[in-house]
Write a protein that holds these residues in place. Structure first.
Motif, PDB file in Angstrom:
ATOM      1  N   CYS A 151      -6.337  -4.975 -14.746  1.00 32.96           N
ATOM      2  CA  CYS A 151      -6.519  -3.521 -14.835  1.00 32.96           C
ATOM      3  C   CYS A 151      -5.153  -2.874 -15.004  1.00 32.96           C
ATOM      4  N   GLY A 152      -5.145  -1.699 -15.576  1.00 30.15           N
ATOM      5  CA  GLY A 152      -3.900  -0.999 -15.857  1.00 30.15           C
ATOM      6  C   GLY A 152      -3.109  -0.656 -14.609  1.00 30.15           C
ATOM      7  N   PHE A 153      -3.804  -0.291 -13.537  1.00 29.40           N
ATOM      8  CA  PHE A 153      -3.111   0.070 -12.301  1.00 29.40           C
ATOM      9  C   PHE A 153      -2.399  -1.141 -11.706  1.00 29.40           C
ATOM     10  N   SER A 154      -3.078  -2.289 -11.727  1.00 29.02           N
ATOM     11  CA  SER A 154      -2.440  -3.515 -11.240  1.00 29.02           C
ATOM     12  C   SER A 154      -1.243  -3.873 -12.111  1.00 29.02           C
ATOM     13  N   ALA A 155      -1.370  -3.711 -13.417  1.00 36.61           N
ATOM     14  CA  ALA A 155      -0.268  -4.014 -14.339  1.00 36.61           C
ATOM     15  C   ALA A 155       0.948  -3.136 -14.042  1.00 36.61           C
ATOM     16  N   GLN A 156       0.722  -1.849 -13.813  1.00 31.71           N
ATOM     17  CA  GLN A 156       1.825  -0.928 -13.518  1.00 31.71           C
ATOM     18  C   GLN A 156       2.490  -1.275 -12.193  1.00 31.71           C
ATOM     19  N   ALA A 157       1.676  -1.615 -11.196  1.00 29.34           N
ATOM     20  CA  ALA A 157       2.216  -1.978  -9.881  1.00 29.34           C
ATOM     21  C   ALA A 157       3.076  -3.234  -9.984  1.00 29.34           C
ATOM     22  N   LEU A 183     -11.302  -5.610   2.540  1.00 31.74           N
ATOM     23  CA  LEU A 183      -9.949  -5.061   2.672  1.00 31.74           C
ATOM     24  C   LEU A 183      -9.913  -3.530   2.669  1.00 31.74           C
ATOM     25  N   PRO A 184     -10.663  -2.852   1.790  1.00 31.65           N
ATOM     26  CA  PRO A 184     -10.614  -1.380   1.838  1.00 31.65           C
ATOM     27  C   PRO A 184     -11.010  -0.806   3.201  1.00 31.65           C
ATOM     28  N   LYS A 185     -11.939  -1.459   3.894  1.00 31.95           N
ATOM     29  CA  LYS A 185     -12.334  -0.993   5.231  1.00 31.95           C
ATOM     30  C   LYS A 185     -11.207  -1.235   6.233  1.00 31.95           C
ATOM     31  N   TYR A 186     -10.631  -2.433   6.172  1.00 28.68           N
ATOM     32  CA  TYR A 186      -9.558  -2.789   7.102  1.00 28.68           C
ATOM     33  C   TYR A 186      -8.334  -1.893   6.887  1.00 28.68           C
ATOM     34  N   THR A 189      -8.965   1.662  -2.819  1.00 28.53           N
ATOM     35  CA  THR A 189      -8.754   1.138  -4.176  1.00 28.53           C
ATOM     36  C   THR A 189      -7.750  -0.009  -4.204  1.00 28.53           C
ATOM     37  N   PHE A 190      -7.694  -0.631  -5.375  1.00 24.97           N
ATOM     38  CA  PHE A 190      -6.706  -1.683  -5.647  1.00 24.97           C
ATOM     39  C   PHE A 190      -5.893  -1.255  -6.857  1.00 24.97           C
ATOM     40  N   ILE A 245       3.988  -4.515   2.776  1.00 25.20           N
ATOM     41  CA  ILE A 245       5.336  -5.006   3.025  1.00 25.20           C
ATOM     42  C   ILE A 245       5.540  -5.071   4.533  1.00 25.20           C
ATOM     43  N   LYS A 246       5.936  -6.241   5.000  1.00 25.78           N
ATOM     44  CA  LYS A 246       6.136  -6.489   6.430  1.00 25.78           C
ATOM     45  C   LYS A 246       4.931  -6.014   7.251  1.00 25.78           C
ATOM     46  N   GLU A 247       3.753  -6.424   6.819  1.00 22.62           N
ATOM     47  CA  GLU A 247       2.488  -6.155   7.510  1.00 22.62           C
ATOM     48  C   GLU A 247       2.094  -4.678   7.535  1.00 22.62           C
ATOM     49  N   GLU A 248       2.711  -3.879   6.695  1.00 17.01           N
ATOM     50  CA  GLU A 248       2.388  -2.445   6.637  1.00 17.01           C
ATOM     51  C   GLU A 248       1.894  -2.096   5.237  1.00 17.01           C
ATOM     52  N   LEU A 249       0.783  -1.371   5.189  1.00 17.44           N
ATOM     53  CA  LEU A 249       0.265  -0.915   3.902  1.00 17.44           C
ATOM     54  C   LEU A 249       1.189   0.164   3.348  1.00 17.44           C
ATOM     55  N   ILE A 250       1.685  -0.078   2.149  1.00 18.49           N
ATOM     56  CA  ILE A 250       2.537   0.899   1.474  1.00 18.49           C
ATOM     57  C   ILE A 250       1.674   1.874   0.688  1.00 18.49           C
ATOM     58  N   GLY A 251       0.695   1.331  -0.044  1.00 15.05           N
ATOM     59  CA  GLY A 251      -0.220   2.183  -0.794  1.00 15.05           C
ATOM     60  C   GLY A 251      -0.627   1.540  -2.101  1.00 15.05           C
ATOM     61  N   GLY A 252      -1.198   2.363  -2.953  1.00 13.09           N
ATOM     62  CA  GLY A 252      -1.693   1.924  -4.246  1.00 13.09           C
ATOM     63  C   GLY A 252      -0.726   2.232  -5.372  1.00 13.09           C
ATOM     64  N   CYS A 253      -1.233   2.175  -6.579  1.00 11.56           N
ATOM     65  CA  CYS A 253      -0.407   2.292  -7.781  1.00 11.56           C
ATOM     66  C   CYS A 253       0.427   3.571  -7.804  1.00 11.56           C
ATOM     67  N   ASN A 254      -0.171   4.707  -7.566  1.00  8.89           N
ATOM     68  CA  ASN A 254       0.572   5.976  -7.652  1.00  8.89           C
ATOM     69  C   ASN A 254       1.725   6.029  -6.655  1.00  8.89           C
ATOM     70  N   ILE A 255       1.471   5.556  -5.441  1.00  9.46           N
ATOM     71  CA  ILE A 255       2.523   5.566  -4.416  1.00  9.46           C
ATOM     72  C   ILE A 255       3.613   4.561  -4.778  1.00  9.46           C
ATOM     73  N   ILE A 256       3.217   3.384  -5.257  1.00 11.51           N
ATOM     74  CA  ILE A 256       4.190   2.369  -5.672  1.00 11.51           C
ATOM     75  C   ILE A 256       5.102   2.933  -6.761  1.00 11.51           C
TER      76      ILE A 256
END
Length: 102
Positions: free
Chosen positions: A29-35, A61-64, A69-70, A75-86
């Motif tokens: 998917c495009g978002f995964s490619a950009q990330a 995973l989305p619940k946890y 979204t994907f 990073i270091k056991e912390e959710l950073i975020g999705g494509c836009n945040i990356i």
């Protein structure tokens, strides 16, 4: 091992982990490619999990993570975020700092 235990183990084991659709060499998917592109430009090795190959993880995973979204970057056991945040973090230099701290 149930799916939630598997997810927790993956996050703990990999200091930089991207849950994505496809692989870094063949994003599905495009978002995964950009990330992947942004993370790769930081020049640090990272692990990935293809959620298309793991429907149980894709469902749980989305619940946890409380993130619907994907891709999802951890990073270091912390959710950073999705494509836009990356991408935002990459553009302002924060992603490189975060990744280099590993």
């Amino acid at each position: 091992m149930n799916t939630l235990e598997k997810i927790k183990k993956q996050i703990k084991k990999n200091s930089i982990l991207l849950y994505m659709k496809g692989s870094p060499e063949k994003p599905q998917c495009g978002f995964s490619a950009q990330a992947v592109q942004a993370i790769s430009l930081c020049k640090k090795k990272f692990a990935y999990i293809d959620v298309l190959e793991h429907p149980d993880i894709r469902k749980e995973l989305p619940k946890y993570a409380n993130w619907p979204t994907f891709p999802q970057l951890w990073i270091k056991e912390e959710l950073i975020g999705g494509c836009n945040i990356i991408l935002e973090m990459f553009n302002n230099g924060e992603l490189q700092k975060c990744i280099n701290s590993v």
